[in-house]
Design a protein around this motif. Sequence first.
Motif, PDB file in Angstrom:
ATOM      1  N   GLN A  37       0.830  -1.197   0.000  1.00 27.50           N
ATOM      2  CA  GLN A  37       0.000   0.000   0.000  1.00 27.50           C
ATOM      3  C   GLN A  37       0.869   1.254   0.000  1.00 27.50           C
ATOM      4  O   GLN A  37       1.930   1.283   0.622  1.00 27.50           O
ATOM      5  CB  GLN A  37      -0.907   0.014   1.225  1.00 27.50           C
ATOM      6  CG  GLN A  37      -1.909  -1.108   1.255  1.00 27.50           C
ATOM      7  CD  GLN A  37      -2.965  -0.925   0.183  1.00 27.50           C
ATOM      8  OE1 GLN A  37      -3.459   0.168  -0.061  1.00 27.50           O
ATOM      9  NE2 GLN A  37      -3.320  -2.008  -0.470  1.00 27.50           N
ATOM     10  N   THR A  44       2.772   3.156   2.984  1.00 27.19           N
ATOM     11  CA  THR A  44       1.883   3.348   4.134  1.00 27.19           C
ATOM     12  C   THR A  44       0.799   2.284   4.086  1.00 27.19           C
ATOM     13  O   THR A  44       0.136   2.123   3.073  1.00 27.19           O
ATOM     14  CB  THR A  44       1.241   4.746   4.109  1.00 27.19           C
ATOM     15  OG1 THR A  44       2.273   5.736   4.136  1.00 27.19           O
ATOM     16  CG2 THR A  44       0.341   4.959   5.301  1.00 27.19           C
ATOM     17  N   GLY A  45       0.638   1.540   5.188  1.00 33.36           N
ATOM     18  CA  GLY A  45      -0.304   0.427   5.227  1.00 33.36           C
ATOM     19  C   GLY A  45       0.455  -0.885   5.175  1.00 33.36           C
ATOM     20  O   GLY A  45       1.666  -0.931   5.393  1.00 33.36           O
ATOM     21  N   PHE A  46      -0.245  -1.965   4.883  1.00 29.71           N
ATOM     22  CA  PHE A  46       0.398  -3.277   4.852  1.00 29.71           C
ATOM     23  C   PHE A  46       1.286  -3.405   3.620  1.00 29.71           C
ATOM     24  O   PHE A  46       0.908  -3.027   2.520  1.00 29.71           O
ATOM     25  CB  PHE A  46      -0.623  -4.411   4.843  1.00 29.71           C
ATOM     26  CG  PHE A  46       0.038  -5.764   4.874  1.00 29.71           C
ATOM     27  CD1 PHE A  46       0.526  -6.276   6.058  1.00 29.71           C
ATOM     28  CD2 PHE A  46       0.205  -6.492   3.711  1.00 29.71           C
ATOM     29  CE1 PHE A  46       1.162  -7.503   6.092  1.00 29.71           C
ATOM     30  CE2 PHE A  46       0.842  -7.722   3.732  1.00 29.71           C
ATOM     31  CZ  PHE A  46       1.322  -8.229   4.924  1.00 29.71           C
ATOM     32  N   TYR A  65       3.183  -3.399   8.852  1.00 30.49           N
ATOM     33  CA  TYR A  65       2.521  -2.128   8.575  1.00 30.49           C
ATOM     34  C   TYR A  65       3.539  -1.000   8.510  1.00 30.49           C
ATOM     35  O   TYR A  65       4.335  -0.822   9.421  1.00 30.49           O
ATOM     36  CB  TYR A  65       1.452  -1.850   9.630  1.00 30.49           C
ATOM     37  CG  TYR A  65       0.269  -2.762   9.426  1.00 30.49           C
ATOM     38  CD1 TYR A  65      -0.757  -2.417   8.549  1.00 30.49           C
ATOM     39  CD2 TYR A  65       0.212  -3.985  10.050  1.00 30.49           C
ATOM     40  CE1 TYR A  65      -1.820  -3.272   8.323  1.00 30.49           C
ATOM     41  CE2 TYR A  65      -0.849  -4.849   9.829  1.00 30.49           C
ATOM     42  CZ  TYR A  65      -1.856  -4.487   8.970  1.00 30.49           C
ATOM     43  OH  TYR A  65      -2.900  -5.337   8.737  1.00 30.49           O
ATOM     44  N   GLU A  67       4.376   3.128   7.924  1.00 33.45           N
ATOM     45  CA  GLU A  67       3.806   4.445   8.172  1.00 33.45           C
ATOM     46  C   GLU A  67       4.803   5.475   7.669  1.00 33.45           C
ATOM     47  O   GLU A  67       5.945   5.520   8.141  1.00 33.45           O
ATOM     48  CB  GLU A  67       3.547   4.635   9.662  1.00 33.45           C
ATOM     49  CG  GLU A  67       2.771   5.874   9.987  1.00 33.45           C
ATOM     50  CD  GLU A  67       2.396   5.915  11.467  1.00 33.45           C
ATOM     51  OE1 GLU A  67       2.746   6.906  12.110  1.00 33.45           O
ATOM     52  OE2 GLU A  67       1.767   4.958  11.935  1.00 33.45           O
ATOM     53  N   TYR A  73       5.584  -2.292  12.458  1.00 35.36           N
ATOM     54  CA  TYR A  73       5.320  -3.547  13.167  1.00 35.36           C
ATOM     55  C   TYR A  73       5.863  -4.690  12.327  1.00 35.36           C
ATOM     56  O   TYR A  73       5.131  -5.347  11.606  1.00 35.36           O
ATOM     57  CB  TYR A  73       3.816  -3.715  13.406  1.00 35.36           C
ATOM     58  CG  TYR A  73       3.203  -2.516  14.087  1.00 35.36           C
ATOM     59  CD1 TYR A  73       3.413  -2.299  15.441  1.00 35.36           C
ATOM     60  CD2 TYR A  73       2.461  -1.586  13.367  1.00 35.36           C
ATOM     61  CE1 TYR A  73       2.874  -1.182  16.067  1.00 35.36           C
ATOM     62  CE2 TYR A  73       1.917  -0.470  13.986  1.00 35.36           C
ATOM     63  CZ  TYR A  73       2.127  -0.280  15.343  1.00 35.36           C
ATOM     64  OH  TYR A  73       1.598   0.822  15.956  1.00 35.36           O
TER      65      TYR A  73
END
Length: 82
Positions: A37, A44-46, A65, A67, A73
């Motif tokens: 993503q 940003t995102g998975f 994930y 950011e 994470y």
Amino acid sequence: MEKINYLNGVYEGQLLNGVPNGKGILKWESGDEYHGQWENGKMTGFGIRIIGDGHGGHFSKMQGYFENGDLQYPDIVNYDML
């Protein structure tokens, strides 16, 4: 699917206002890749980031994930190619 050529790689995926936004893949000349993503041109995102050793023998797969381009994470897996 749109395509952007950068100095050190190629992005293929969705764009919004000329920058990566939505789903896309960035492949660097080094062989590293990011699949996932995007938002406003940043990871940003998975997503899944694959980082090689530059010789095709060992690579790390980091997924989780992101950011603003940073993995928040992580779930990291290392591989050796035969």
